[in-house]
Scaffold this motif. Structure first.
Motif, PDB file in Angstrom:
ATOM      1  N   LEU A 150     -11.927  12.572   0.682  1.00 15.58           N
ATOM      2  CA  LEU A 150     -12.650  11.396   1.170  1.00 15.58           C
ATOM      3  C   LEU A 150     -11.893  10.110   0.848  1.00 15.58           C
ATOM      4  N   ILE A 151     -11.437   9.996  -0.393  1.00 14.26           N
ATOM      5  CA  ILE A 151     -10.776   8.762  -0.814  1.00 14.26           C
ATOM      6  C   ILE A 151      -9.452   8.577  -0.087  1.00 14.26           C
ATOM      7  N   LEU A 155     -12.205  -5.881   5.644  1.00 15.66           N
ATOM      8  CA  LEU A 155     -11.429  -5.834   6.879  1.00 15.66           C
ATOM      9  C   LEU A 155     -12.328  -6.058   8.104  1.00 15.66           C
ATOM     10  N   VAL A 190      -4.537  -3.034  12.420  1.00 21.48           N
ATOM     11  CA  VAL A 190      -5.372  -3.513  13.532  1.00 21.48           C
ATOM     12  C   VAL A 190      -5.667  -5.005  13.352  1.00 21.48           C
ATOM     13  N   LEU A 236      -6.558  -0.017   9.484  1.00 25.72           N
ATOM     14  CA  LEU A 236      -7.356  -1.217   9.791  1.00 25.72           C
ATOM     15  C   LEU A 236      -6.577  -2.491   9.487  1.00 25.72           C
ATOM     16  N   ILE A 237      -5.749  -2.455   8.443  1.00 24.26           N
ATOM     17  CA  ILE A 237      -4.928  -3.633   8.135  1.00 24.26           C
ATOM     18  C   ILE A 237      -3.984  -3.905   9.308  1.00 24.26           C
ATOM     19  N   LEU A 243     -10.209   7.474   3.355  1.00 21.47           N
ATOM     20  CA  LEU A 243     -10.605   6.059   3.379  1.00 21.47           C
ATOM     21  C   LEU A 243      -9.385   5.150   3.210  1.00 21.47           C
ATOM     22  N   LEU A 244      -8.458   5.563   2.345  1.00 22.40           N
ATOM     23  CA  LEU A 244      -7.243   4.768   2.149  1.00 22.40           C
ATOM     24  C   LEU A 244      -6.414   4.717   3.440  1.00 22.40           C
ATOM     25  N   LEU A 276     -12.812  -1.886   3.037  1.00 28.99           N
ATOM     26  CA  LEU A 276     -13.148  -1.623   4.447  1.00 28.99           C
ATOM     27  C   LEU A 276     -14.120  -2.684   4.970  1.00 28.99           C
ATOM     28  N   LEU A 286       0.834  -1.213   0.000  1.00 28.34           N
ATOM     29  CA  LEU A 286       0.000   0.000   0.000  1.00 28.34           C
ATOM     30  C   LEU A 286       0.866   1.259   0.000  1.00 28.34           C
ATOM     31  N   ALA A 313      -7.707   4.964   6.386  1.00 23.85           N
ATOM     32  CA  ALA A 313      -8.452   4.067   7.283  1.00 23.85           C
ATOM     33  C   ALA A 313      -8.140   2.606   6.947  1.00 23.85           C
ATOM     34  N   VAL A 314      -8.044   2.296   5.658  1.00 21.51           N
ATOM     35  CA  VAL A 314      -7.719   0.934   5.222  1.00 21.51           C
ATOM     36  C   VAL A 314      -6.347   0.541   5.770  1.00 21.51           C
TER      37      VAL A 314
END
Lengths: 192, 464
Positions: free
Chosen positions: A163-164, B137, A177, A174-175, A167-168, B134, A148, A170-171
């Motif tokens: 926004l994008i 995940l 996490v 989250l990965i 979100l990226l 998302l 990434l 956040a991705v």
């Protein structure tokens, strides 16, 4: 190259990639990846806004810290095997050579500068290798994060949507996490 | 009030609230049932773009919602998929056994549904890959169990679906520049290749399919049933969205043959792999592959009939997979090993679960007078007029799956000296009987589901 300093940054990125793929302990891997993040930041800073580049750096460091504080075994499996290391180093080296040999055409296709294309593609390749060669969750998650990071050098330059990019980010987090969640031993899970 | 606010933001907010109340599992379940039921009812009865009347209050129910310069838009053509998603959540919450399914299932199911629907709603549609990622995940958070659960299947799932993200985003970026000049063949071909790889990973097309059986063998069948009831449906509609929005791709002459070839590969490989599979849990994954292969054929028809068939196929697909996974989860709860040796003569202990497994597999294989049969028959009829090799591939895949079912039937009903001893609980028996009855009724009266969705069908999107 747009600036001579990028020769230095890209050279160091290539060394850090070898360090990353050859490391056998979690700490060493994390140091290698953090070095890559800082060097990528120094390149992104020239093409992105300061805020955007810092956000990506902080996200990367947060992800690293999350993985670092997860209780798990320090030494990773299959890290110390000699022949395996040579194979991994050769695969990375061959990939980098291939990227170098096609650099002019890929840079033209992507409409970016070599300063961005070269680190991006080599980091992407290293991410692929980490995923392909590992069974261990830590290395796989790190492979995904590496992938990434490489992708974002290219994509961040062309996609400015707030926004994008949020979100990226956040991705990305989250990965980390999920990685921490998957690596956690059963006993620690119960305690938490 | 806008549709995305109701069907995306509200479930996300409810999911966050429920996550904070994880200790109160009964409350969470009832709240989940109430919310999913209400959202389904609104999707069925309330057209987008009209006025929503609650007592004396009138609310303008618009289709778009704006955030950070991007819009999310859900209109009447999306109501069918919204209904399917929230109805699936409702029924899975109803069937959920709190002893074996963790409470986090309730809030996470709403969050996953919200992200998947937002992938359908986001404008420009090229960004849907990030929202799907998302959701993926969150799915991992849902399926991870306490204890020594092997994580290889889950990691494969994460790796493959995460690899699809850069492929699709990158294709979107190339297209962003190339849409203006459709004469740039090199860039368009590169975009098509990236899209093909990304979509193939999403749909687990051979050779990118290995994650799906591994994932099915790793996670609880109940959770697998839930996730793969909604995920492939939404992904297929996102792909339809892509195909219908990209004019150069829509008009490409190679699109139909390419989709048919991919569909044929999926159906044939699913048939072959299922016929030699030794793990029963992995069979559920081959049903997903088979159904997705059929769905690609329906899209490849490039006609209203094909699209209508695609939407009709979602109902028997979800009922079949849910029944199969519910039956498998009953076996797993009773410590039955889900390998071929472990299910020998199982009918004497679990007659209804056995019937549930065999009935759902027969339906998915397209066995006459079961739920999926009318859809399969219609598809075979339409494909037969277009391409004979494709028809042979479809028949081969169905035959392979039928062989798997017959082999399982022989094993599960193998005569043994063991006495009959029913180990299923009465509520489980009732659920299994209702599921089997639904499969039979939908097969005997195929117009019932068509009539049920006719209210929404007039607004379904037209692809070509």
């Amino acid at each position: 190259m747009q600036h001579w300093v990028n020769y230095l940054s890209i050279g160091m990125i290539e060394i850090a990639l070898f360090w990353l793929i050859l490391s056998s302990s979690r700490k060493s891997i994390i140091y290698a990846f953090s070095t890559i993040l800082i060097l990528v930041f120094s390149i992104n800073l020239q093409f992105w806004t300061f805020g955007f580049a810092v956000t990506k750096l902080i996200t990367g460091i947060m992800a690293m810290l999350l993985l670092l504080i997860t209780p798990a075994e320090e030494t990773l499996p299959a890290g110390g095997v000699g022949i395996g290391r040579i194979f991994r180093a050769l695969s990375l080296g061959m990939g980098i050579l291939l990227i170098f040999s096609t650099l002019a055409s890929t840079t033209q296709f992507l409409s970016l500068t070599i300063d961005q294309t070269l680190p991006s593609l080599t980091i992407l390749w290293c991410g692929f290798l980490l995923i392909a060669f590992s069974k261990d969750p830590f290395r796989i998650i790190l492979g995904l994060l590496t992938l990434l990071t490489g992708f974002e050098i290219i994509y961040g330059s062309v996609e400015r949507s707030l926004l994008i990019n949020a979100l990226l980010t956040a991705v990305y987090l989250l990965i980390a996490v999920i990685g921490s969640y998957l690596m956690m031993p059963a006993s620690s899970e119960d305690e938490s | 009030m806008s549709a995305p606010l109701l069907w995306i933001i509200l479930p996300l907010a409810i999911s966050a609230i429920l996550l904070a109340l994880l200790k109160y599992d009964r409350v969470i379940r009832w709240m989940g049932l109430l919310t999913s039921g209400l959202l389904s009812l609104i999707a069925f009865f309330q057209p987008v773009g009209s006025v929503l009347q609650i007592g004396g209050i009138s609310i303008d129910f618009t289709s778009s919602f704006y955030i950070f310069g991007r819009s999310f838009s859900l209109d009447n053509s999306d109501r069918f998929v919204i209904l399917i998603v929230y109805m699936t959540i409702f029924f899975f919450l109803l069937l959920m056994d709190r002893e074996f399914v963790p409470t986090k299932f309730v809030p996470l199911s709403f969050a996953i549904a919200a992200f998947l629907l937002s992938a359908l709603a986001v404008q420009p549609f090229l960004y849907s890959a990030v929202l799907v990622e998302l959701a993926v995940l969150l799915m991992i958070l849902m399926v991870r169990e306490k204890g020594d659960q092997p994580v290889v299947g889950i990691l494969r799932f994460l790796i493959y679906l995460s690899l699809a993200l850069p492929c699709i985003l990158f294709a979107g970026w190339i297209l962003g520049g190339a849409q203006a000049s459709t004469s740039d063949e090199t860039r368009l071909t590169a975009a098509a290749i990236f899209l093909l790889v990304g979509f193939s990973i999403w749909l687990a097309v051979f050779p990118f399919h290995s994650w799906l059986p591994q994932f099915a063998a790793t996670v609880h069948p109940f959770l697998f049933g839930f996730l793969f009831s909604i995920l492939p449906v939404v992904l297929l509609l996102v792909i339809v969205d892509y195909l219908s929005s990209l004019i150069w791709l829509r008009s490409a002459t190679y699109l139909s043959p390419a989709l048919m070839t991919i569909g044929a590969i999926m159906v044939v490989t699913a048939g072959i792999f299922s016929s030699v599979e030794k793990q029963i849990a992995r069979l559920a994954s081959y049903t997903v592959l088979l159904e997705t292969g059929f769905a690609l054929f329906m899209i490849a028809l490039r006609s209203d009939q094909g699209m209508s068939l695609l939407y009709q196929s979602f109902i028997p697909r979800i009922i079949g997979l849910s029944l199969l996974c519910y039956s498998l989860s009953i076996l797993r709860q009773n410590q039955i090993s889900l390998v071929k040796g472990g299910v020998t003569s199982l009918i004497r202990q679990f007659p209804f679960a056995t019937l549930g497994i065999l009935g759902s597999m027969l339906s998915i294989a397209g066995f006459p007078l079961l739920a999926a049969f009318p859809v399969r028959l219609q598809l075979l009829h339409l494909i037969g007029r277009t391409s004979l090799p494709a028809l042979i591939a479809l028949a081969a895949g169905m035959a392979g799956f039928l062989i798997a079912t017959v082999r399982l039937f022989v094993l599960m009903t193998f005569p043994a000296r063991q006495k009959w001893h029913l180990r299923e609980r009465p509520p489980q028996v009732i659920v299994l009987c209702i599921g089997l009855l639904l499969l039979v009724v939908m097969g005997l009266f195929p117009s019932i589901p068509a009539d049920m969705i006719s209210l929404l069908a007039i607004d379904l999107p037209i692809l070509w």
